[in-house]
Enzyme design. Structure first.
Site, mmCIF file in Angstrom:
data_model
loop_
_atom_site.group_PDB
_atom_site.id
_atom_site.type_symbol
_atom_site.label_atom_id
_atom_site.label_comp_id
_atom_site.label_asym_id
_atom_site.label_seq_id
_atom_site.Cartn_x
_atom_site.Cartn_y
_atom_site.Cartn_z
ATOM 1 N N ARG A 113 -13.519 -9.048 1.420
ATOM 2 C CA ARG A 113 -12.088 -8.787 1.180
ATOM 3 C C ARG A 113 -11.279 -10.048 1.492
ATOM 4 O O ARG A 113 -10.351 -10.396 0.775
ATOM 5 C CB ARG A 113 -11.591 -7.629 2.072
ATOM 6 C CG ARG A 113 -12.153 -6.266 1.742
ATOM 7 C CD ARG A 113 -11.649 -5.730 0.418
ATOM 8 N NE ARG A 113 -10.204 -5.654 0.338
ATOM 9 C CZ ARG A 113 -9.451 -4.629 0.757
ATOM 10 N NH1 ARG A 113 -10.029 -3.569 1.265
ATOM 11 N NH2 ARG A 113 -8.122 -4.650 0.643
ATOM 12 N N GLN A 123 -9.939 -4.110 -3.527
ATOM 13 C CA GLN A 123 -11.262 -3.680 -3.085
ATOM 14 C C GLN A 123 -12.312 -4.014 -4.147
ATOM 15 O O GLN A 123 -13.410 -4.485 -3.821
ATOM 16 C CB GLN A 123 -11.252 -2.161 -2.831
ATOM 17 C CG GLN A 123 -12.570 -1.631 -2.329
ATOM 18 C CD GLN A 123 -12.944 -2.214 -0.981
ATOM 19 O OE1 GLN A 123 -12.156 -2.165 -0.054
ATOM 20 N NE2 GLN A 123 -14.132 -2.782 -0.866
ATOM 21 N N ARG A 153 0.886 -1.181 0.000
ATOM 22 C CA ARG A 153 0.000 0.000 0.000
ATOM 23 C C ARG A 153 0.916 1.221 0.000
ATOM 24 O O ARG A 153 1.678 1.420 0.948
ATOM 25 C CB ARG A 153 -0.902 -0.008 1.229
ATOM 26 C CG ARG A 153 -1.623 1.309 1.423
ATOM 27 C CD ARG A 153 -2.741 1.230 2.413
ATOM 28 N NE ARG A 153 -3.865 0.469 1.881
ATOM 29 C CZ ARG A 153 -5.083 0.448 2.422
ATOM 30 N NH1 ARG A 153 -5.328 1.129 3.524
ATOM 31 N NH2 ARG A 153 -6.048 -0.258 1.867
ATOM 32 N N HIS A 213 -7.337 0.669 -6.488
ATOM 33 C CA HIS A 213 -7.495 -0.213 -5.317
ATOM 34 C C HIS A 213 -8.125 -1.510 -5.838
ATOM 35 O O HIS A 213 -9.285 -1.815 -5.558
ATOM 36 C CB HIS A 213 -8.380 0.474 -4.269
ATOM 37 C CG HIS A 213 -8.316 -0.149 -2.910
ATOM 38 N ND1 HIS A 213 -7.559 -1.266 -2.622
ATOM 39 C CD2 HIS A 213 -8.937 0.187 -1.743
ATOM 40 C CE1 HIS A 213 -7.713 -1.582 -1.356
ATOM 41 N NE2 HIS A 213 -8.536 -0.720 -0.798
ATOM 42 N N CYS A 226 -16.473 1.019 0.489
ATOM 43 C CA CYS A 226 -15.295 0.188 0.817
ATOM 44 C C CYS A 226 -14.871 0.304 2.268
ATOM 45 O O CYS A 226 -14.156 -0.561 2.758
ATOM 46 C CB CYS A 226 -14.142 0.544 -0.105
ATOM 47 S SG CYS A 226 -13.528 2.226 0.116
ATOM 48 N N ASP A 246 -17.510 6.370 -1.606
ATOM 49 C CA ASP A 246 -16.281 6.264 -0.812
ATOM 50 C C ASP A 246 -16.024 7.646 -0.217
ATOM 51 O O ASP A 246 -16.678 8.637 -0.593
ATOM 52 C CB ASP A 246 -15.117 5.823 -1.731
ATOM 53 C CG ASP A 246 -13.792 5.637 -0.994
ATOM 54 O OD1 ASP A 246 -13.807 5.486 0.244
ATOM 55 O OD2 ASP A 246 -12.736 5.641 -1.668
HETATM 56 N N1 NVA Z 1 -10.172 6.207 -1.354
HETATM 57 C C1 NVA Z 1 -9.768 5.830 -0.026
HETATM 58 C C2 NVA Z 1 -9.931 4.358 0.148
HETATM 59 C C3 NVA Z 1 -9.608 3.845 1.519
HETATM 60 C C4 NVA Z 1 -9.688 2.354 1.606
HETATM 61 C C5 NVA Z 1 -8.335 6.249 0.231
HETATM 62 O O1 NVA Z 1 -7.506 6.138 -0.693
HETATM 63 O O2 NVA Z 1 -8.039 6.697 1.323
HETATM 64 N N1 CP Z 2 -11.221 -0.641 2.279
HETATM 65 C C1 CP Z 2 -9.960 -0.659 2.728
HETATM 66 O O1 CP Z 2 -8.986 -0.846 1.982
HETATM 67 O O2 CP Z 2 -9.858 -0.479 4.064
HETATM 68 P P1 CP Z 2 -8.503 -0.253 4.884
HETATM 69 O O3 CP Z 2 -7.966 1.096 4.496
HETATM 70 O O4 CP Z 2 -8.908 -0.327 6.314
HETATM 71 O O5 CP Z 2 -7.517 -1.329 4.508
#
Ligand code: NVA
Ligand code: CP
Length: 304
Positions: free
Chosen positions: A289, A133, A103, A130, A261, A221
Site C-alpha cells: 500500500r 487497495q 474515505r 477501493h 486486504c 475480504d
Molecule cells: N470491504 C472492507 C474493506 C476494508 C479495508 C470494508 O469496506 O470495510
Molecule cells: N485495507 C485497508 O484499506 O485497510 P484500512 O481499513 O486499515 O485502511
C-alpha cells in the site's frame, strides 16, 4: 492522467504499468535507505468518515517520505459534521492543500468532493470501490509473477467494494477473474456490465471450489464491511462455506497464493492457517500500500 483517482478505471493500462513499475522501484530504493523527496512542499489532506489503519498510515508515511506533508482529518472534527456542505469544504481545501484523499461511506460524497475541488481527489475507500487497495494487490501480483496477462485470480466471498475494483481492473491487466459469492452478495449488475464493456474477463462461479480450481491467486475480504454491521448475523449465515481455509486451498493448485486486504476476521473469511501460512502474500500486500500510493501520489502531483 485524469485529475482524480476515484475508480481504478480512472487510469489507463499504460498509466497502471507506469505506477506499478515506479512502485516496485521506490520499494527497492527504500530498502537501500533512499527516499527521493520529489513532493517537497506538497500537502495531502486525508479525510476519514470511517476507521482505517493501513490507508491512514501508508498515505501519511508515504507523503512524508516523498518530502511532503499529510494532515489527518476525521469528519467528526470537521465542520462537515455540523452540516457544512461537501462542495464548500472542497473549494476551501483546494486553496490550502495539493491533493485530498477521502474515505467515505457513499461513493457519491467523494464524487461531489472531486467535482468541486480543483486539486486531485483520491478515493481511499467508498461503498463502491477501493482502488488504492487494488493498486497494491496488482503490485503484489506483478512482483510475484512478473507479468499479469493471462493469470487466473479467484475472488471468494462478498461482492463488495474491493471486489468491484478488482473486477474493473481486469480490463487493464488481462487477468482472468473467477468469482464465487453467495446468492444475494454477488457484485452489482452495473459493475459487471461496466467491467465487461471495458473488456474485463470475468466468470461468476457457483461455488468457491469451482472458482479456485485453476487459480494462481485467491483473494478474499471481510464478509461484513464497514457500514454493513447491522447485517452481521445474516451475513455470517449466508457466507457459511466461503472461508478461505486449508480445505479450499487443497482444491487449488499447490502453487496458489492468497491475498486479503485486511483487516481480517480470522476464522470467518480466512483461517489462521492460511493467513499465517506459506501461501499467504497478505503482509507483502499490506506493505505495498505504501509503495503503490507513493507512486500514485507522484503521478498525480509531481510537476515536471
Ligand atoms: N470491504 C472492507 C474493506 C476494508 C479495508 C470494508 O469496506 O470495510
Ligand atoms: N485495507 C485497508 O484499506 O485497510 P484500512 O481499513 O486499515 O485502511
Amino acid at each position: 492522467m485524469n485529475k482524480d483517482f476515484l475508480s481504478i478505471l480512472d487510469i489507463t493500462k499504460d498509466e497502471l504499468t507506469e505506477i506499478l513499475t515506479n512502485a516496485i522501484y521506490l520499494k527497492k530504493l527504500r530498502k537501500k535507505g533512499k527516499l527521493p523527496e520529489v513532493l517537497r512542499g506538497k500537502s495531502l489532506a486525508m479525510i476519514f468518515e470511517k476507521s482505517s489503519t493501513r490507508t491512514h498510515i501508508s498515505f501519511e508515511v508515504g507523503m512524508n517520505e516523498l518530502g511532503g506533508h499529510a494532515l489527518f482529518l476525521s469528519t467528526r472534527d470537521l465542520q462537515i459534521d455540523r452540516g457544512e456542505e461537501i462542495r464548500d469544504t472542497a473549494r476551501v481545501a483546494s486553496s490550502y492543500v495539493s491533493a485530498v484523499m477521502i474515505r467515505a461511506f457513499k461513493h457519491t460524497t467523494i464524487e461531489e468532493f472531486a467535482k468541486y475541488a480543483t486539486i486531485p481527489v483520491i478515493n481511499g475507500l467508498s461503498d463502491q470501490e477501493h482502488p488504492c487497495q487494488i493498486l497494491a494487490d496488482l503490485m503484489t501480483i506483478k512482483e510475484h509473477f512478473g507479468s499479469m496477462q493471462g493469470l487466473r485470480v479467484a475472488w471468494v466471498g462478498d461482492g463488495n467494494n474491493v471486489c468491484n475494483s478488482l473486477i474493473l481492473s481486469s480490463a487493464l491487466t488481462g487477468i482472468r477473474l473467477s468469482i464465487a459469492c453467495p446468492k444475494g452478495f454477488t457484485p452489482s449488475k452495473s459493475i459487471l456490465k461496466k467491467a465487461k464493456d471495458n473488456g474485463s474477463l470475468i466468470q461468476l462461479e457457483p461455488s468457491p471450489d469451482d472458482a479456485v480450481k485453476d487459480a494462481d491467486v485467491i483473494v478474499t475480504d471481510t464478509w461484513v464491511s464497514m457500514g454493513d454491521e447491522n447485517e452481521r448475523e445474516e451475513r455470517l449465515r449466508a457466507f457459511k462455506g466461503y472461508t478461505v481455509n486449508e480445505h479450499l486451498l487443497s482444491r487449488a493448485s499447490e502453487d496458489v497464493w492468497v491475498l486479503h486486504c485486511l483487516p481480517a476476521h480470522r476464522g470467518e473469511e480466512i483461517s489462521n492457517g492460511v493467513i499465517d501460512g506459506n501461501r499467504s502474500l497478505v503482509w507483502d500486500e499490506a506493505e505495498n500500500r505504501l509503495h503503490a500510493q507513493k507512486a500514485l501520489l507522484i503521478k498525480l502531483l509531481k510537476t515536471k
